[in-house]
Design an enzyme around this catalytic site. Structure first.
Site, PDB file in Angstrom:
ATOM      1  N   MET A 213     -10.016  -1.448 -15.812  1.00 55.79           N
ATOM      2  CA  MET A 213     -10.489  -0.060 -15.885  1.00 55.79           C
ATOM      3  C   MET A 213     -10.787   0.417 -14.462  1.00 55.79           C
ATOM      4  O   MET A 213     -11.517  -0.240 -13.719  1.00 55.79           O
ATOM      5  CB  MET A 213     -11.761   0.043 -16.735  1.00 55.79           C
TER       6      MET A 213
ATOM      7  N   SER B 185      -1.872   8.733 -21.834  1.00 55.77           N
ATOM      8  CA  SER B 185      -2.995   8.659 -22.772  1.00 55.77           C
ATOM      9  C   SER B 185      -3.140   9.997 -23.486  1.00 55.77           C
ATOM     10  O   SER B 185      -3.299  11.036 -22.841  1.00 55.77           O
ATOM     11  CB  SER B 185      -4.290   8.351 -22.023  1.00 55.77           C
TER      12      SER B 185
ATOM     13  N   MET C 295     -12.362   0.878 -27.376  1.00 54.25           N
ATOM     14  CA  MET C 295     -13.651   0.934 -26.681  1.00 54.25           C
ATOM     15  C   MET C 295     -14.728   1.018 -27.755  1.00 54.25           C
ATOM     16  O   MET C 295     -15.365   2.053 -27.964  1.00 54.25           O
ATOM     17  CB  MET C 295     -13.680   2.158 -25.745  1.00 54.25           C
TER      18      MET C 295
ATOM     19  N   ASP D  26      -6.720   5.994 -26.997  1.00 54.74           N
ATOM     20  CA  ASP D  26      -8.099   5.637 -26.655  1.00 54.74           C
ATOM     21  C   ASP D  26      -9.017   5.787 -27.853  1.00 54.74           C
ATOM     22  O   ASP D  26      -9.306   6.897 -28.296  1.00 54.74           O
ATOM     23  CB  ASP D  26      -8.585   6.532 -25.508  1.00 54.74           C
TER      24      ASP D  26
ATOM     25  N   ASP E 153      -6.178   1.743 -15.771  1.00 56.64           N
ATOM     26  CA  ASP E 153      -6.483   2.852 -16.674  1.00 56.64           C
ATOM     27  C   ASP E 153      -7.622   3.682 -16.099  1.00 56.64           C
ATOM     28  O   ASP E 153      -8.731   3.183 -15.936  1.00 56.64           O
ATOM     29  CB  ASP E 153      -6.872   2.280 -18.052  1.00 56.64           C
TER      30      ASP E 153
ATOM     31  N   HIS F 268      -0.534   5.518 -24.971  1.00 58.89           N
ATOM     32  CA  HIS F 268      -1.872   4.924 -24.881  1.00 58.89           C
ATOM     33  C   HIS F 268      -2.839   5.702 -25.774  1.00 58.89           C
ATOM     34  O   HIS F 268      -2.943   6.925 -25.681  1.00 58.89           O
ATOM     35  CB  HIS F 268      -2.329   4.974 -23.423  1.00 58.89           C
TER      36      HIS F 268
ATOM     37  N   MET G  90     -12.688   5.328 -29.334  1.00 61.68           N
ATOM     38  CA  MET G  90     -14.087   5.221 -28.877  1.00 61.68           C
ATOM     39  C   MET G  90     -15.034   5.416 -30.050  1.00 61.68           C
ATOM     40  O   MET G  90     -14.766   6.238 -30.936  1.00 61.68           O
ATOM     41  CB  MET G  90     -14.378   6.291 -27.826  1.00 61.68           C
TER      42      MET G  90
ATOM     43  N   HIS H 291      -6.269   1.074 -27.149  1.00 60.80           N
ATOM     44  CA  HIS H 291      -7.374   0.632 -26.292  1.00 60.80           C
ATOM     45  C   HIS H 291      -8.678   0.824 -27.060  1.00 60.80           C
ATOM     46  O   HIS H 291      -9.145   1.947 -27.229  1.00 60.80           O
ATOM     47  CB  HIS H 291      -7.328   1.491 -25.004  1.00 60.80           C
TER      48      HIS H 291
HETATM   49  C1  DX5 Z   1     -11.006   6.356 -20.385  1.00 62.29           C
HETATM   50  C2  DX5 Z   1      -9.707   6.056 -21.060  1.00 62.29           C
HETATM   51  C3  DX5 Z   1      -8.504   6.423 -20.277  1.00 62.29           C
HETATM   52  C4  DX5 Z   1      -8.395   7.885 -19.960  1.00 62.29           C
HETATM   53  C5  DX5 Z   1      -7.503   8.084 -18.785  1.00 62.29           C
HETATM   54  O1  DX5 Z   1     -12.037   5.775 -21.077  1.00 62.29           O
HETATM   55  O2  DX5 Z   1      -9.616   4.685 -21.351  1.00 62.29           O
HETATM   56  O3  DX5 Z   1      -7.329   5.975 -20.931  1.00 62.29           O
HETATM   57  O4  DX5 Z   1      -7.901   8.622 -21.020  1.00 62.29           O
HETATM   58  O5  DX5 Z   1      -7.538   9.420 -18.454  1.00 62.29           O
HETATM   59  P1  DX5 Z   1      -7.252   9.951 -16.972  1.00 62.29           P
HETATM   60  O6  DX5 Z   1      -5.863   9.527 -16.649  1.00 62.29           O
HETATM   61  O7  DX5 Z   1      -7.423  11.410 -17.107  1.00 62.29           O
HETATM   62  O8  DX5 Z   1      -8.277   9.284 -16.098  1.00 62.29           O
HETATM   63 ZN    ZN Z   2      -7.652   3.887 -22.112  1.00 55.79          ZN
END
Ligand code: DX5
Ligand code: ZN
Length: 220
Positions: A139, A9, A69, A36, A177, A34, A38, A67
Site C-alpha cells: 500500500m 480501481s 480491507m 476495493d 496501490d 481492482h 471496505m 482487495h
Molecule cells: C485505497 C484503495 C486504492 C485506491 C487507489 O484504500 O485500496 O485501491 O482506490 O486510488 P488512487 O489511485 O486514486 O490512489
Molecule cells: Zn485497493
C-alpha cells in the site's frame, strides 16, 4: 523486463454507470479490474460488497483483483470466491493470528492469493507468508480512500520483496496501490513492481486509453 499489468480501481468510477465505467477500462486495455472492499472497521470507509462483485463478474472478462480491507477476512473468503474473484488480497494487519489459514483457504478455492501491508507495516511481518502467496501488495497510501498522495518511502519495501523473491526464485506479482500516476508508476516499476493499481488517475482522465498507456513503461 517482465510484463507490467494495469489494474484500474473502480473506487473512483461513477457508480451510477458502473457497467460502462468497467467496460471503458476493459476496452482501453486494462489487464485486471481492482475492486476495493471496505467494511468501516479495518478502514474508516464502506464501499463494495459481495453482491456487487457478483454483478461485475457477469459483465467483464477481466480478472477481478479483489482487495479486502476488512477485519477477519477469513469469514468472507468463500463468499468473495463464489462471487467470481480471481485474486483475493487480504491485509496481514487484519489477520495476524490466522494469516496462513486465510491464505490457505483462498488457495483451496483455486484462485490467486495476495497479502497486503499498510504503509507503516514492515516486510518482515509478511516474510513467512511470501512463499505461499501469488501477490504481495504494497500500500502506497493509508487504505480507505482514493485520490491520496503516493508515499514514496513504501518503495523501499517493494525492493525488499523483489530481492527476496529473486533470491527464493519466486514468481511473484508485486503490486503498488495508491497514488499511482505516470511518475509514481515509473518509480514503482524501477523498484520491481509489476502490477499497478490506479483509481483516480485512470478514472479522472479525459482519455482513458491514453491514461492507461501512460502508466506502462514502453509508452514513456
Ligand atoms: C485505497 C484503495 C486504492 C485506491 C487507489 O484504500 O485500496 O485501491 O482506490 O486510488 P488512487 O489511485 O486514486 O490512489
Ligand atoms: Zn485497493
Amino acid at each position: 523486463m517482465k510484463e507490467i499489468l494495469i489494474a484500474p480501481s473502480i473506487l473512483s468510477a461513477d457508480f451510477v454507470n458502473l457497467q460502462s465505467e468497467i467496460q471503458k477500462v476493459e476496452k482501453a486495455g486494462a489487464d485486471w479490474l481492482h475492486v476495493d472492499v471496505m467494511d468501516g472497521r479495518f478502514v474508516p470507509n464502506i464501499t463494495i460488497g459481495v453482491p456487487v462483485v457478483q454483478s461485475i463478474r457477469k459483465i467483464t472478462k477481466m480478472p477481478l483483483d479483489v482487495h479486502l480491507m476488512i477485519v477477519e477476512p477469513i469469514n468472507f473468503i468463500n463468499a468473495f470466491a463464489d462471487a467470481g474473484s480471481d485474486i483475493i488480497t487480504v491485509h496481514v494487519e487484519a489477520c495476524i493470528d490466522n494469516a496462513r489459514k486465510t491464505i490457505d483457504l483462498i488457495k483451496q478455492r483455486n484462485i490467486k492469493a495476495g497479502i497486503s501491508i499498510k504503509p507503516n507495516t514492515p516486510v518482515k511481518d509478511i516474510k513467512h507468508l511470501v512463499e505461499q502467496v501469488d501477490l504481495v501488495q504494497i500500500m502506497t497510501v493509508e487504505p480507505g480512500f482514493g485520490g491520496q498522495e503516493f508515499m514514496g518511502h513504501c518503495l523501499e519495501k517493494a525492493r525488499e520483496v523483489r530481492d527476496f523473491a529473486q533470491k527464493q526464485g519466486l514468481n511473484l506479482y508485486i503490486e503498488t496501490d495508491g497514488g499511482i500516476n505516470p511518475e509514481t508508476a515509473k518509480q514503482s516499476i524501477d523498484a520491481g513492481v509489476n502490477v499497478l493499481v490506479a483509481g483516480s488517475y485512470v478514472y479522472k482522465a479525459p482519455d482513458t486509453q491514453e491514461a492507461i498507456n501512460s502508466l506502462r513503461p514502453i509508452a514513456r
